[in-house]
Structures are given as C-alpha cells and as structure tokens.
Scaffold this motif. Structure first.
Motif, PDB file in Angstrom:
ATOM      1  N   MET C  17      45.997  50.448 -24.706  1.00 37.82           N
ATOM      2  CA  MET C  17      45.969  51.905 -24.839  1.00 37.82           C
ATOM      3  C   MET C  17      46.052  52.293 -26.307  1.00 37.82           C
ATOM      4  O   MET C  17      45.377  53.213 -26.760  1.00 37.82           O
ATOM      5  N   LYS C  20      42.808  51.606 -27.916  1.00 42.62           N
ATOM      6  CA  LYS C  20      41.848  52.641 -27.548  1.00 42.62           C
ATOM      7  C   LYS C  20      42.034  53.858 -28.451  1.00 42.62           C
ATOM      8  O   LYS C  20      41.065  54.452 -28.923  1.00 42.62           O
ATOM      9  N   GLU C  21      43.298  54.192 -28.708  1.00 42.03           N
ATOM     10  CA  GLU C  21      43.575  55.316 -29.599  1.00 42.03           C
ATOM     11  C   GLU C  21      43.016  55.058 -30.990  1.00 42.03           C
ATOM     12  O   GLU C  21      42.657  55.992 -31.695  1.00 42.03           O
ATOM     13  N   PHE C  33      37.626  50.662  -8.498  1.00 38.60           N
ATOM     14  CA  PHE C  33      37.984  51.574  -9.584  1.00 38.60           C
ATOM     15  C   PHE C  33      39.502  51.733  -9.518  1.00 38.60           C
ATOM     16  O   PHE C  33      40.030  52.425  -8.662  1.00 38.60           O
ATOM     17  N   SER C  34      40.200  51.044 -10.410  1.00 35.13           N
ATOM     18  CA  SER C  34      41.657  51.015 -10.329  1.00 35.13           C
ATOM     19  C   SER C  34      42.254  51.859 -11.443  1.00 35.13           C
ATOM     20  O   SER C  34      41.540  52.510 -12.200  1.00 35.13           O
ATOM     21  N   ARG C  35      43.577  51.800 -11.570  1.00 36.60           N
ATOM     22  CA  ARG C  35      44.218  52.546 -12.645  1.00 36.60           C
ATOM     23  C   ARG C  35      43.781  52.032 -14.013  1.00 36.60           C
ATOM     24  O   ARG C  35      43.791  52.767 -14.987  1.00 36.60           O
ATOM     25  N   SER C  37      40.663  50.940 -14.560  1.00 41.29           N
ATOM     26  CA  SER C  37      39.348  51.563 -14.734  1.00 41.29           C
ATOM     27  C   SER C  37      39.507  52.993 -15.222  1.00 41.29           C
ATOM     28  O   SER C  37      38.749  53.468 -16.069  1.00 41.29           O
ATOM     29  N   ALA C  38      40.517  53.666 -14.669  1.00 39.36           N
ATOM     30  CA  ALA C  38      40.724  55.070 -15.013  1.00 39.36           C
ATOM     31  C   ALA C  38      41.063  55.232 -16.484  1.00 39.36           C
ATOM     32  O   ALA C  38      40.751  56.256 -17.091  1.00 39.36           O
ATOM     33  N   SER C  39      41.717  54.241 -17.057  1.00 40.60           N
ATOM     34  CA  SER C  39      42.108  54.345 -18.457  1.00 40.60           C
ATOM     35  C   SER C  39      41.052  53.754 -19.385  1.00 40.60           C
ATOM     36  O   SER C  39      41.191  53.830 -20.601  1.00 40.60           O
ATOM     37  N   ALA C  40      40.039  53.136 -18.806  1.00 42.46           N
ATOM     38  CA  ALA C  40      39.028  52.471 -19.633  1.00 42.46           C
ATOM     39  C   ALA C  40      37.949  53.458 -20.065  1.00 42.46           C
ATOM     40  O   ALA C  40      37.798  54.528 -19.491  1.00 42.46           O
ATOM     41  N   ASP C  41      37.199  53.074 -21.102  1.00 43.80           N
ATOM     42  CA  ASP C  41      36.068  53.900 -21.515  1.00 43.80           C
ATOM     43  C   ASP C  41      34.890  53.692 -20.589  1.00 43.80           C
ATOM     44  O   ASP C  41      34.059  54.558 -20.414  1.00 43.80           O
ATOM     45  N   LEU C  42      34.836  52.487 -20.047  1.00 41.82           N
ATOM     46  CA  LEU C  42      33.679  52.151 -19.232  1.00 41.82           C
ATOM     47  C   LEU C  42      34.145  51.350 -18.031  1.00 41.82           C
ATOM     48  O   LEU C  42      34.797  50.323 -18.185  1.00 41.82           O
ATOM     49  N   TYR C  43      33.824  51.856 -16.846  1.00 41.16           N
ATOM     50  CA  TYR C  43      34.115  51.080 -15.644  1.00 41.16           C
ATOM     51  C   TYR C  43      32.816  50.485 -15.135  1.00 41.16           C
ATOM     52  O   TYR C  43      31.814  51.186 -14.993  1.00 41.16           O
TER      53      TYR C  43
END
Ligand SMILES: Nc1nc2c(c(=O)[nH]1)N[C@H]1C(S)=C(S)[C@@H](COP(=O)(O)OP(=O)(O)OC[C@H]3O[C@@H](n4cnc5c(=O)[nH]c(N)nc54)[C@H](O)[C@@H]3O)O[C@H]1N2
Ligand SMILES: Nc1nc2c(c(=O)[nH]1)N[C@H]1C(S)=C(S)[C@@H](COP(=O)(O)OP(=O)(O)OC[C@H]3O[C@@H](n4cnc5c(=O)[nH]c(N)nc54)[C@H](O)[C@@H]3O)O[C@H]1N2
Ligand code: SF4
Ligand code: SF4
Ligand code: SF4
Ligand code: SF4
Ligand code: SF4
Ligand SMILES: [Mo]
Lengths: 314, 280, 818
Positions: C17, C20-21, C33-35, C37-43
C-alpha cells in the motif's frame, strides 16, 4: 439480493439511524400526560372564566388531571434502561434537552395537579379538617394558571421530544408537537366532559362540547398537515400494521366519530345527547391513545427506512 | 445542601481542556481487514453480537451499535465512473463522528454525555440512566442503548469513547493502533484536517475524481452538526456509505416546533377561556 | 499472484500500500476479485490452475519482444549454457520431457544436464528428496556456453522454443484472461524492470497448492531472472508464508525428507548405508553446498555430543533412514489402510484442515491411539464423536489423548518470518492449569524416554541414549509457577553452534568443521547466537533502510539473498536508484546497506579456480553462490522431479482438455488411485465447475483457533460459497440460499454468497464457472459449518508432496443435504 444498487443509493438497505429503544410505556405516558394537561386546562379555564355551574361540573377535571399525572412518572421510569437512576434526570437543568425539560415539567406539574385536586376536594368538603386547613393555604388562582401552563407544556413537549430526533416520521413535519398539544387538549376536555356528562347543566355541557369540537377540528387539520408534510416518512402510517390504528383509531375514532356522535346527539333527546356525548368523549380519549401509539410505532418503523432518512437529511 | 445534591447527583468538576483530538479515516487506504473492529472490541471488552451471515458482502456486522463501535463497510460496485478498474469494492471503517455540535450530547437529559478535555463526546457510564433519547437523536445512527437485561453494561447508552481511557495515558486509540495501512489516523484535529486536504489533492491529481472529504469544517455536512472530529475521506458520494448529505441537528429544528405547539396551546387556552367566559 | 495478501497478510500489506502511494503499480492476478484486488491498480482474472500458462505467456512476451535484461541474463543466468544433445523438450514430445518412465511415473533427469566436460563429483543429491539441494550435479560448474545466446541447444534458445506457443491468445484461451488485460500486465512488468527499476512478485498458496506448484514458482523465477529482478532491491519472488513461524518450521525442519538446514535425509533405498556413502552421494564440488560435510558432521555433533566420534561415524547410524514417501498425505493413506498404530498431532488439525478430510477422519479411526497436542479440542481430537459421519463412539477403537499446550504469549521462543527474519519473544504469563509449552512436552517426553531406555543393551537404542538432552536452565526463573520449563535460549544456542572442545558459541557458519570439532544444530541459523541472542535485537538504524540491527535474518543476517546481483559484473551498481551491494575498489571489499551475500573480498574480476572447490570454482561475477555454476537457473538441470522447465498442465480435475499439449496433467504427480479417492474425468458433466478453496481475513486456516473467538466468529459466522450472479441464475440460486456443493469425494451444504466479484471465464471456447470455498469451518467451536476439505482429493505434487486444493471439479445445487 440486498444489493448496493438499492433504489435509494444507500448501503444495502441498512438504516441510516438507530431504531429508538423506547417501549409501550412511552406512548401511554404521552397520552396520559397530554390528557392530564388538557383536563387541567379545561377545569382551570372553567374555574377562572366560567360560571358556578361550569365550576361545579368541571371540578372533577382536577381529580382526573391528578389521576392521569400520577402514573406518568412511574411509566417514564419503567422505560429507563436504568430505572434506579431516574433522579439523574434532575441532576442538571438543561431545557435544551426536551427530555430534561419534560422531566422538570412533570416534576412541576404532578405536585401542582395533586395540590389542586386536594384543594378541589377541600372545596367539596371531602377532606378531614387537618388536611383541609393545610390545603386552604394553596392559592387556587395562581395554581390554575401555573398548572395550566405546565399542563400545556406537558401535552406539547412530548411532540417536541419525538420531533427533536432524526426519526423521519417524527422529525420531518413541523407539526407533530402541535398535533400532540391539540390531542392533549381535546382528550383532556373530553375527559372532563365525560366526568361531567351526568351532573352538568346542558349549558356547561354545550360549552364543553364546543371545546371538544374545536379540539377535534383543530386536531384533524393539524393531522392532515402533519401527514402531508411528512411525505415518504409517513409511509408506515399509510401502509402496514400502523395504518389502521392511525386512520381508524386516531383520526376516525378520535376525531370524526365524536364529531358525528355529537351531531347525532343534537338530533335526539337530552338523555341520548348526554349518552352520545359521553360516548364521543370516550372515543376522543381512545383516539388520543391511538394517535400516540400509532405515531410512536410508525416512527420506530420509519427509523428503518433508509430512503426516508436520506430524504430527511437533504 | 448543595454539596449533598452534588454528591447524590454525581456532579464533579471537569478536567482542564486539552488539544482537540480526532480521527481521519481514509477509505482509499482501507483494505477491509476489520482489525479495527476487533481491536476496539478487545480493548473495550465488548461482547460479540451474534453469529449470523447477512449476505451483504463481507459485512456481517451491519451497523454500529451499543457493542460495536467500529464497523467496516463493504460496498460492491459493478462499474465505477472514471475508475481504472471495471469493478470496485469500497471499504470504510465507520465510527462515532464526535460531532462538534453533537446531537446526542444535546439530547441527553442527565448530562451523562459530555465533551471531554480532548473535545470528544463521551458517555459517563455511572450517570446515564438509559433514557434512550440520544439514540434517535444521533443523525448517524451511532449511539445505542445496551439491552436492559443483557450481560454487557445493561440499560445504558454506548458508543466509541475515542478511547478516553487510552488518551488519558497518552496512548493511541486501539483501532488506530491496529490499523495496518494507516487508514485510521489519529491526532490533533487541525493537523488531521490539513493532512486530509493534502491527501485529497493527491487523489484528485491521480484521477480519483470521486474522492471527497466528509465532515470538514467548511463543508455542507458540517452546517448543522459542525465539523466532525472523526471525519472521512470517501471514494463515492456519502449516501453510498449510508452517510446523510446534510446531517441534521435536532436542536436547530426545535424552536419552530415549540412555536407551533405554543400557538396551539395558546389557541387552546384562548378558546377555553372564550368558551367558558361566554355569557348567556 | 496466487496470494490474497490484503486478506491473509494484512499487516505486511501495508508495504505494498505504501509502495502504491509512492507510485508503484499493484497488479493482482486471481480467480476472485478479493480485498487485494480491490486495493490493486489492476485486477486480472485467471482460471484456477492455469498460472503456468499465464507466466509462460509473460516469458514468451519478454523473449519475443526482446524485453529481457540482456547484460544481466548473460552474466548471471545459465541462458548461455548449452544442453546435452539427447535432451528432448516437452514441446517436441507432447508435453513430456526426455527421461520419463511411464510405469513408475518418474523422470530420470540425466538428459537434462549441461553439455561439457564430465563431472568429477557424484550423483544428484536432489534426487534423494523433493527439496532440492541446489547446485548439485548434473549442473556442472564448467559447462559449455555460448554467450551470443544463439546456439540452438543453449538454454536461451530452448526456453524460447519451449514458450513460443504461449501467446497472448493462448493465454486467453487457457486462463480465461482477456488478452488486453494480459498485455497490460506484460507491459507494466517489462517497463518496470531493468537497470533503473525492479518488480517483485508475491505468491502464496494460490500457487503452491496445485499439482505443479513448485513449477509455477519456477516459472516466476525464470521471468524474474530474465527481467533482472533477482538479488536486487524491490525485486524478487516473495513467498508469503502461512503460520506464524512456518518458515522456521521448514528451516529446522518438520519435514520428513530433510534434516535441519535443508540437508537431505539419508535414505535406505538410495544406498546411504554409511556416512561416507551418504556424503559422497550428496557432496558436490561447485558452489557453497560443497561445505555440506561440515554442516552434516556438526549437526551430528550437536545431536550426539561426545558420543559422536570419527570411529562411530559421528552417530550417523543412529539416524533412521527413509524407506520411501512418509509425507503427511501418504501417511494418511497408509493410516486409512491400517498400517499406522499411533499418531501425535502437534498443532495441526488434519480432520478438517487437510485434503480429503473425510478420508483423514476415516484414517484416524484405524489408529490405536491419537495424541492431540493443542490449544483447543480440535475436529481432529473430536473426530470420534463430532464428525459429520455421525459415528457411534462405541465403535471407535482409537484412544484419544489431549495434551493442552501453551500459546505463544505463554512461552519463550523465536518466530522466523517470510523474510527469514528470526525474532525472539518472551513469555508473558504462565499457561493456565496443566497446559505446558510444546518445548516442555517434547523435552520431558524425551527425558522420560531416555530414562526408560537407560538400561537397554539394544544397539538401536544407543542413539536415544546418546542424544544430548540438557535444556533445563541453570537457574529457575522465580517469576513463573512452572519450574521445570526448558530454556528456549539454550535450544537456540545449540542451533547456532559451538566449539565442541570448550562449548564457546560460534560466530557464524564459516567456522564449521567436518572433523567433529564443531557442533551446530541448524547450519543456516548459525550466527543467531554468537555471544548474545541476535534474534532479540530491536535496533533501528535510521540511515539504513534494511534495519540490519533488527532481529537476525538467516543466512548471516542477509536481508536479500544473492545480493551480489544488485551490482553489474564489474561490481558497480546497475543504477544509482537501485544501488544496493557493490564493490568498493579502494577498500577492496563488497559493501552496501546489507550484508553482502558473496565472499566479502572476492573482487568482481576474480577468475574461477578450476582446481579449487566450492565458490572458488565461481568467478567474481557469479552471484548465485549456492549453485554449482554460480548462475541463476532459467533451465533447472536438477532438483525437480517433474521437469526442467515449467510446462502448462491441467489440474488433475479440469473442465477442459489441455489446450497446449497432448499430455493432460502433470505426469509426475503422485495419485492415490483408491476407491475412496475418486477423481472426476476431464470435462465431467457431473462436475462442470471449477472449485477453489481459500481463506478470509476473519478466520484462520481450519478455524481451530479463530472459531473459538466470538470477536472473529461474528465477523464470518457461517460457511459459504461465493458464486457469480450468472452461475446463480443458471442454478436458480439466490443470495443466502442453502446450497449443496459436491465433488466426487463428498457433498457439503453451505450458504450461497452471490457476488459480482466472482465471474465466469471464457476458456477454450466455453464458459467456465468458478466456485469459491473458504475452508474455515468444522464441527467444533462457537460457530460451526461444513468443511471444504471434505471435497478435495488426495494427491501429491511430486517435489513437495502438497495437495491440489486450489483447483478441482465440483457441482452446486440449491437445497440442503437430505
Ligand atoms: N486471516 C488469515 N490469514 C492467514 C491465514 C488464515 O487462515 N487467515 N492463513 C495463513 C496461512 S497458513 C497461509 S499458507 C497463508 C496463505 O495465504 P494465501 O495464499 O493468500 O491464501 P489463500 O486464501 O488460500 O489463497 C490465495 C488466493 O489464491 C487464489 N487462487 C485460488 N486458486 C488459484 C490459482 O489457481 N491461481 C492463482 N493465481 N490464484 C489462485 C484464491 O482465490 C485466493 O485469493 O495465509 C496465512 N494468513
Ligand atoms: N482446502 C484447503 N485446505 C488447506 C489449505 C487451503 O488453502 N485450502 N491450506 C493449507 C495450509 S497452507 C495450511 S498451513 C493448513 C493448516 O491446517 P492445520 O495446521 O491443520 O490447521 P490449523 O487450524 O492452522 O491448526 C493449527 C492448530 O495448532 C494449534 N496451535 C496454535 N498454537 C499452538 C502452539 O503453540 N502449540 C501447539 N501444540 N498447538 C498450537 C491451534 O489451536 C490449531 O488447532 O491447511 C491446509 N489446508
Ligand atoms: S455521531 Fe452521533 S453519537 Fe457520535 S457525537 Fe455525533 S451525534 Fe453523538
Ligand atoms: S441514554 Fe444515557 S446518554 Fe443517552 S441521553 Fe439518556 S442519559 Fe444521556
Ligand atoms: S477510539 Fe477506541 S472506542 Fe473508539 S472505535 Fe476506536 S478503539 Fe473503539
Ligand atoms: S484496520 Fe484499517 S484497513 Fe483494516 S478495516 Fe479497519 S480501517 Fe480498514
Ligand atoms: S495474523 Fe499476525 S502474522 Fe498474520 S498478518 Fe496478522 S499480525 Fe501479521
Ligand atoms: Mo499455510
């Protein structure tokens, strides 16, 4: 599927606010308190402005006011989560909180009502000498005015209390406190009229009836305004388990039936008229309870209505 | 006499005020791990609320309540405008907002609800008599009364204390401490607000056009309830998170309602006087 | 890929994370699509079980678009190495490499060897076991090479041909991953790799729990070597490990086929009769493993102390020799057939957590006795009365003992984490009642056994009698109620190693000797307790971001392995941005924020010493010191039992035919063809969907620990299956409905969670639905529910003996059982 794409665009269909925790004691208290205030007002008005007949006939109104006021505090206490701490209500004086204001009002009204009832009993020569001489000290006129004031606040603050929440049905319209006040006054007048239905002169009865009719009409108008203003929030009053008690009970039984009965009574002889008048009064009283109960319950229901909450806070 | 009253009524001198503390909860950093929920329950020894699958994504908590003071939301969205991904799963850890103008506090008839020296809103458990008025007063559905006959502090109202006990010892609140991604940031309110503005700028620059702050001093939602001392960065409109656009402060509506009831009362008094005063 | 890091390693996920910042691109490749995936830029969706096709696709993209890091590849990998003429690639043989014996289902890897001069050292040690002892023959230290990479048999060309058909279209066909998404991944990855930038790949059991799990990781290794992402900061392949000290558990280890520190376990069938034979078989000339005899003899000295001497082969004969596969799953099968009498389960819950849990429970029934050493009464301990079979306890002959154990805060000890970092923790409270630490239980069991056999004249008991067993502390800690608790630090001191003569602690494994003068419990851990407990350290180093004074990372406190590769062949950092370990020409040594994973004073231009041993055979620019040739292996001449190059096979149960090869599934997988372990055939219409099992944050593995916590259980209270709205519609299922999920092994009931996060994939021209099953519930605890593992088949990946629970066939119906 309770999906996030629910119509109101909120979080699934979870409510926005918490459901009020109050139970049946509260609407019953609201009803009794309103009626006590109304009865006190009616009796006081008759005492202050009416003639001797009026005074005599409405005297029991003070007993009724005291009788209705007495269970109020226990009901209120019973509803508390921690009843043994009821006195914390009077820990601070905080009129900003309708609940606090109400507690002080009830604390003021109850002794007034009891005192005034005692004074009334004394006037009717029903008290033993010792008590009688004590009660003579009570300044009746002042008591009438003060008690009426407290009584009216008692009848009305309950509406403000409900309105001072974020429960859509209670909070949306500006008129709920007015509706409660009107209902309190008309049920109070009805109570007095019921008590007076046998002894009172026709003229006094007519006056009481006029008062009741004014009350019913006023209440009807206010209820209509209330429902109209409430919009979506009034959904549980329009459908579901509380629609019938509200429309048939509060509006029908409480306002329309008494109007009708009194009209009918005028067509018959005096006995019928007195009988129907008494019945009308009972209907008003019952309707007043139905009003408090259905608005109370329907309000709790509306607390679960996400769309109504969003509608309220726009 | 006054002393006796003070004793019976538990009236105490408040401690001297200190810096205003609060939370900045940043949904864009939340990974939905619920560590905050568990940490809060553990620190505050709150009981579990029952074991039922809700079917609303991974949220089996549902809402805040008397024994749930942090609640993580799971919002599944099929398509998002402007977002790079085809679908979104938004998380947010909801909590008491510690409103500057707190409806619950204003409603409280006993003075159990107070503003602490940290400018947070706190229920004094030994004062609350469970009148329940704060419950529907809160525009966010936060505070609730514990069941009267339950195991946990029966009959009194509960909500996030902003870890008053920990703050007194200069410790970070349990939820913030446990958050692995700094989605929950604790600190001095003013500084948090600055940080939040910066963060929003970053996200906007990155193209997260839907990001917004909720509960900042100059915002629409602060109009009535004032700045939220626990405020949020959201990735969608407030409604999506079950947050009202314009949270109402009941006090602001009271006068009008008192007035209407007064008019009716006055009318009733007048009519009664007239009816009885009428001669003939 | 193959990891749901946000959910299963949430604390570690703070770093992705943060990255990513700071502008990093996070990609998540997963069937759901998991948590994360939700935090990723690309799933990026992928069909369970098709990772090698995906990674092969990336390798092909890198090779065919010339995106590899040429200098790195030529200098640091075996790309230029030329293979033997008789090597036949799977590409040319329907998916099977040369050397396969269809009868035994095993490979003989001699044809996978490098071409070049004959090898002096002995056979392939890795062939002993699945756990590769790296760098052993037939990987020669001096093979033929072609640095132009043009020789048709050089690894580079072989690799290119092997993956040529793994095109984006083929990836889409096989994995169900839309081509444009796949290409996006390829572009991001290649753009972000090279001199200036590095990319990391994280994986966990989404990769390992497949019938070719090790090969998936190999494929990632090839990709990362081609991109120059190994041994460099921000690069690597990061295994996100499971239980708190599962890394420690493999290092020390708790595996049947290894001795401590990844030394192969002596085997009766491979002719390891004497220590000499064993060492000769195992020892190699090239690379650091040439020190093997030092590690082995020091280990024997640690175990048998003064009783270990040159004369008695240092007690080598006291070590039981392997007779075959004694892995957990094989043992289960044997147990089910009545071949196992007693079973001690230490902190494991096979009746629920292991594959084919029904068979596991059936096996437990065949035991005479079962000892469950655990914090709770698990499904395993309660199998005789609590299972879904509804057995009558009176019919069960197994006698069950439960020994309550202490939890982590109730005992001292170390955790070894994903980063090989050992961190010591102190006991905070005494365990309640009769609970005792695992160390206490093992120590006192050993002590009593030794006592019992004290008088035995039987030769085979000599080992037990000779075992050093002195772990009680010098002084009893007055704070605790339990006074006979062994000292965990004493154990750690033995692990570190000491001089046999005077018992002084050794500073590191460089000091180990093969003459019996040193003792060392786990050679790779040597250095953890030189004079003080290094695992206790909690020092921050403000100007050094690797924080070398925090804990102790094996080996020798190196934070990044093979970090010599972070500098170019001349010893200069590849770039200023990615500067890490480099050659300081004035001081004439390697330096940088980390401990150099290279001989400290060996200059970059050092030439190999052809007559030397070990790393002397490597040049100054051969960073992979454990390998015989010092190079990163694109092609693995040894160490793997299922092929030198990762090749796409279908899972044992699959809805489709292998789109790439005639061979359907991995040829070397160990199957258990028994009536109680049926496997559904390819494309079975009775089981048309792909099932995959996994975890959620709120519960822990078999749930044995988390389902007793109300705080966790309320967050995930019931067993559920995640299905797509499309599948729900097709099967008439609504959200929260009860459904029955079936496989050829069993049927279970649970609730349906209908969610768009699950999506059907178009694979080989047909729509394939994926059914997601968490495996956290059972029949004990505050919340109960069906066990996903009842559905999983028994099978073993050939290298590490792991089950395939990430992809198998299933069906779903609305309704309940019965
Ligand atoms: N909260 C929590 N944390 C844990 C654990 C826990 O139980 N709960 N367990 C610990 C343990 S023991 C371990 S081993 C680790 C495991 O950590 P992970 O490996 O992250 O665990 P899983 O959830 O089993 O699987 C990871 C992902 O693999 C995906 N997957 C399934 N099949 C495939 C496939 O064929 N290809 C790819 N690429 N992905 C696939 C799943 O959808 C899932 O999202 O977590 C550890 N951490
Ligand atoms: N279908 C499917 N099956 C899987 C997986 C999957 O992804 N899908 N994942 C696999 C993986 S990666 C793993 S690691 C396994 C886990 O499977 P298991 O290890 O069988 O399951 P756990 O529930 O982790 O069991 C650990 C036990 O150790 C106990 N324990 C905790 N601390 C201590 C201690 O200090 N001492 C002792 N003696 N006991 C202790 C706990 O109470 C618990 O009962 O499951 C595997 N099974
Ligand atoms: S959010 Fe609700 S409970 Fe919290 S301070 Fe504001 S009004 Fe009170
Ligand atoms: S329930 Fe307690 S905290 Fe809430 S308003 Fe009543 S007394 Fe105050
Ligand atoms: S501040 Fe404390 S009480 Fe409030 S949510 Fe966080 S942990 Fe719970
Ligand atoms: S701990 Fe932090 S990341 Fe986890 S759910 Fe709470 S706010 Fe989100
Ligand atoms: S469970 Fe422990 S090891 Fe796993 S992520 Fe959480 S803190 Fe880290
Ligand atoms: Mo694991």
């Amino acid at each position: 599927m309770r999906a996030s794409e629910a119509s109101s665009g909120g979080y699934y269909d979870y409510p926005v606010i918490r459901r009020p925790v109050w139970t049946w004691e509260v609407p019953v208290y609201f009803w009794l308190g309103g009626m006590a205030g109304g009865a006190y007002l009616t009796a006081s008005a008759a005492g202050l402005f009416g003639d001797a007949d009026d005074r005599r006939a409405t005297g029991p109104g003070f007993y009724l006011a005291a009788a209705a006021a007495l269970p109020c505090a226990p009901l209120l206490i019973a509803d508390l989560g921690r009843p043994e701490r009821f006195h914390h209500m009077l820990r601070v004086f905080k009129p900003l909180s309708p609940m606090n204001l109400g507690a002080w009002t009830l604390a003021g009204f109850t002794p007034l009502a009891i005192g005034r009832a005692a004074s009334q009993a004394d006037g009717e020569g029903r008290l033993p000498t010792l008590l009688s001489s004590l009660t003579r000290l009570i300044p009746r006129g002042l008591l009438d005015v003060a008690g009426s004031l407290f009584g009216l606040v008692l009848a009305g603050y309950t509406g403000v209390l409900l309105a001072a929440t974020n429960v859509p049905l209670w909070a949306k319209s500006k008129l709920l406190p007015a509706v409660f006040t009107a209902s309190g006054v008309s049920s109070g007048a009805a109570a007095v009229s019921w008590a007076a239905r046998r002894q009172a002169t026709r003229r006094t009865l007519k006056k009481l009836e006029a008062l009741e009719t004014a009350g019913s009409l006023g209440e009807l108008a206010l209820v209509a305004g209330f429902v109209a203003q409430s919009g979506r929030a009034a959904k549980p009053l329009r459908q579901g388990p509380y629609a019938l008690p509200f429309w048939l009970g509060a509006v029908g039984l409480g306002d329309i039936v008494p109007l009708f009965l009194r009209g009918l009574g005028r067509l018959g002889d005096e006995r019928t008229e007195r009988r129907l008048g008494g019945l009308a009064a009972l209907c008003t009283i019952a309707g007043s309870l139905a009003l408090r109960w259905s608005v109370f319950q329907a309000g709790k229901e509306s607390a679960g209505d996400q769309a109504a909450s969003f509608d309220l806070s726009r | 006499m006054i002393d006796a009253y003070k004793r019976v009524m538990n009236l105490e001198e408040p401690p001297a005020p200190r810096a205003t503390k609060g939370f900045f909860t940043d949904a864009s950093l939340c990974i939905g791990c619920k560590a905050c929920e568990v940490a809060c329950k553990q620190w505050n020894q709150l009981p579990a609320d029952g074991f039922a699958l809700t079917g609303t994504s991974y949220d089996n908590t549902g809402a805040l309540g008397a024994t749930t003071w942090r609640h993580v939301q799971f919002i599944e969205q099929a398509k998002a405008n402007g977002a790079r991904q085809e679908q979104r799963w938004l998380f947010l850890s909801d909590v008491c907002k510690h409103c500057a103008n707190a409806a619950c506090l204003e409603a409280c008839p006993t003075g159990a609800l107070i503003r602490t020296e940290f400018d947070t809103v706190y229920v004094q458990q030994d004062i609350c008599n469970g009148c329940g008025f704060c419950v529907p007063a809160c525009p966010f559905g936060v505070i609730d009364r514990a069941p009267k006959h339950g195991q946990f502090e029966p009959g009194t109202a509960h909500k996030c204390t902003l870890c008053y006990d920990r703050l007194k010892d200069d410790m970070t609140p349990a939820c913030a401490k446990s958050c692995p991604t700094a989605s929950i940031q604790f600190g001095d309110l003013g500084e948090l607000q600055q940080r939040a503005r910066r963060r929003l700028g970053e996200l906007h620059a990155r193209g997260e056009s839907e990001a917004r702050l909720y509960g900042m001093p100059d915002s629409a939602e602060a109009q009535d309830v004032g700045p939220l001392h626990a405020f949020f960065l959201l990735l969608d409109e407030p409604k999506a998170y079950n947050l009202p656009d314009l949270p109402r402060l009941p006090r602001k509506t009271m006068l009008e309602r008192y007035a209407w009831s007064g008019v009716v009362a006055l009318g009733a008094a007048l009519v009664s006087a007239l009816v009885f005063g009428r001669r003939g | 890929m193959g990891s749901n890091m946000a959910e299963n390693h949430p604390v570690g996920f703070r770093w992705p994370m943060k990255a990513k910042e700071r502008g990093a691109t996070l990609i998540h490749v997963d069937p759901r699509f998991s948590r994360t995936s939700a935090s990723a830029d690309l799933y990026v969706p992928i069909r369970s079980g098709s990772d090698i096709a995906f990674l092969g696709g990336l390798i092909n993209y890198v090779l065919s678009n010339d995106k590899f890091f040429r200098e790195y590849v030529i200098a640091y990998t075996n790309a230029s190495t030329i293979l033997r003429e008789d090597y036949v690639d799977a590409e040319d043989n329907g998916g099977i490499f040369s050397g396969f014996d269809p009868k035994s289902g095993t490979y003989d890897n001699s044809t996978w060897a490098y071409a070049g001069p004959e090898q002096e050292a002995k056979e392939d040690a890795a062939a002993h076991t699945g756990h590769a002892m790296e760098g052993t023959s037939p990987a020669k230290h001096e093979p033929d090479r072609d640095e132009t990479l043009e020789h048709s048999r050089c690894v580079f060309q072989v690799l290119k041909r092997h993956y040529a058909r793994y095109t984006p279209e083929m990836v889409e066909q096989t994995c169900g991953t839309p081509k444009d998404l796949f290409l996006q991944v390829a572009e991001v990855l290649t753009k972000n790799s090279g001199r200036e930038r590095t990319s990391a790949i994280c994986y966990a059991v989404g990769w390992t729990q497949q019938s070719y799990g090790a090969q998936i990781i190999r494929a990632a290794g090839i990709l990362q070597l081609l991109l120059g992402n190994m041994g460099r900061p921000g690069g690597g392949i990061l295994a996100l490990r499971g239980h708190a000290s599962i890394q420690g558990s493999t290092d020390v280890p708790t595996l049947f086929d290894l001795l401590p520190g990844y030394l192969p376990h002596p085997s009766a069938v491979k002719g390891d009769e004497t220590l000499e034979q064993y060492m000769e078989e195992t020892a190699v000339r090239g690379g650091y493993w040439s020190n093997f005899p030092k590690f082995m003899i020091s280990l024997l000295k640690a175990w048998y102390g003064d009783a270990a001497s040159q004369e008695n082969e240092f007690g080598y004969q006291w070590i039981p020799k392997l007779t075959g596969d004694h892995s957990h799953l094989s043992t289960t099968a044997a147990m089910a057939d009545g071949h196992v009498k007693g079973f001690i389960v230490f902190g494991q819950n096979p009746a629920n957590g292991s594959p084919h849990a029904g068979l596991q429970r059936k096996a437990l029934r065949q035991l005479d006795w079962l000892v469950a050493i655990d914090l709770y009464e698990t499904e395993t301990a309660a199998f005789w009365y609590g299972g879904p079979e509804g057995w009558n306890p009176a019919d069960i002959k197994t006698e069950v003992f439960i020994l309550p154990t202490a939890g982590p805060p109730e005992k001292d000890g170390t955790f070894t984490n994903t980063q090989r970092l050992l961190q010591y923790h102190d006991k905070a409270v005494d365990p309640p009642g009769d609970s005792r630490s695992d160390l206490w239980i093992v120590y006192h069991l050993g002590r009593r056994l030794k006592n019992l056999y004290r008088q035995s004249a039987n030769a085979r008991d000599e080992g037990l009698k000779s075992l050093t067993w002195d772990y009680l502390p010098e002084q009893v800690d007055p704070r605790w109620r339990i006074t006979d608790e062994p000292s965990a630090e004493k154990v750690l001191m033995e692990i570190n190693g000491y001089r046999s003569s005077d018992g002084t602690q050794l500073p590191d494994f460089e000091q180990l000797k093969a003459d019996g003068s040193t003792a060392c419990g786990v050679w790779i851990y040597s250095g953890v307790f030189p004079d003080k407990n290094m695992a206790r350290r909690r020092g921050r180093t403000p100007d050094n971001y690797v924080d070398p004074e925090w804990g102790f990372a094996w080996p020798g406190n190196r934070r990044i392995l093979y970090n010599r590769a972070s500098a170019d062949p001349a010893g200069k950092p590849w770039s200023e941005r990615k500067k890490y370990v480099y050659w300081d020409a004035t001081a004439r040594k390697w330096t940088g924020p980390d401990v150099p994973d290279f001989p400290l004073k060996k200059a970059p231009n050092t030439q190999p010493k052809p007559d030397g041993t070990g790393v002397e055979l490597h040049s100054g620019s051969d960073p992979f010191t454990l390998k015989a040739d010092g190079r990163g292996w694109l092609f693995a001449p040894s160490g793997l039992k299922d092929g030198p190059l990762p090749t796409h096979y279908e899972p044992l149960e699959s809805p489709i035919k292998n789109p790439l090869y005639a061979r359907q599934d991995s040829p070397a997988v160990k199957r258990f063809p028994r009536p109680d372990n049926p496997i559904s055939p390819t494309g079975d219409p009775n089981y048309p969907y792909v099932a995959t099992t996994y975890r959620v944050t709120e519960q822990y593995t078999s749930g044995a620990m988390s389902r007793w916590s109300g705080w966790l259980s309320e967050l995930m209270p019931e067993m559920f299956a995640e299905i797509s709205p499309e599948l729900a519609l097709a099967r008439g299922i609504k959200n929260l409905d009860w459904i029955v999920v079936s496989s050829p092994r069993a049927r279970i009931e649970c609730r349906a969670l209908v969610t768009r996060r699950m999506r059907p994939l178009r694979v080989a021209g047909k729509l394939v639905h994926i059914v997601g099953l968490p495996y956290h519930w059972g029949y004990k605890g505050l919340v109960k529910g069906a066990m996903a593992n009842d559905l999983v088949q028994l099978s073993e990946e050939p290298n590490v003996y792991i089950q395939e629970d990430k992809a198998f066939s299933c069906n779903v119906h609305r309704g309940r059982l019965k």
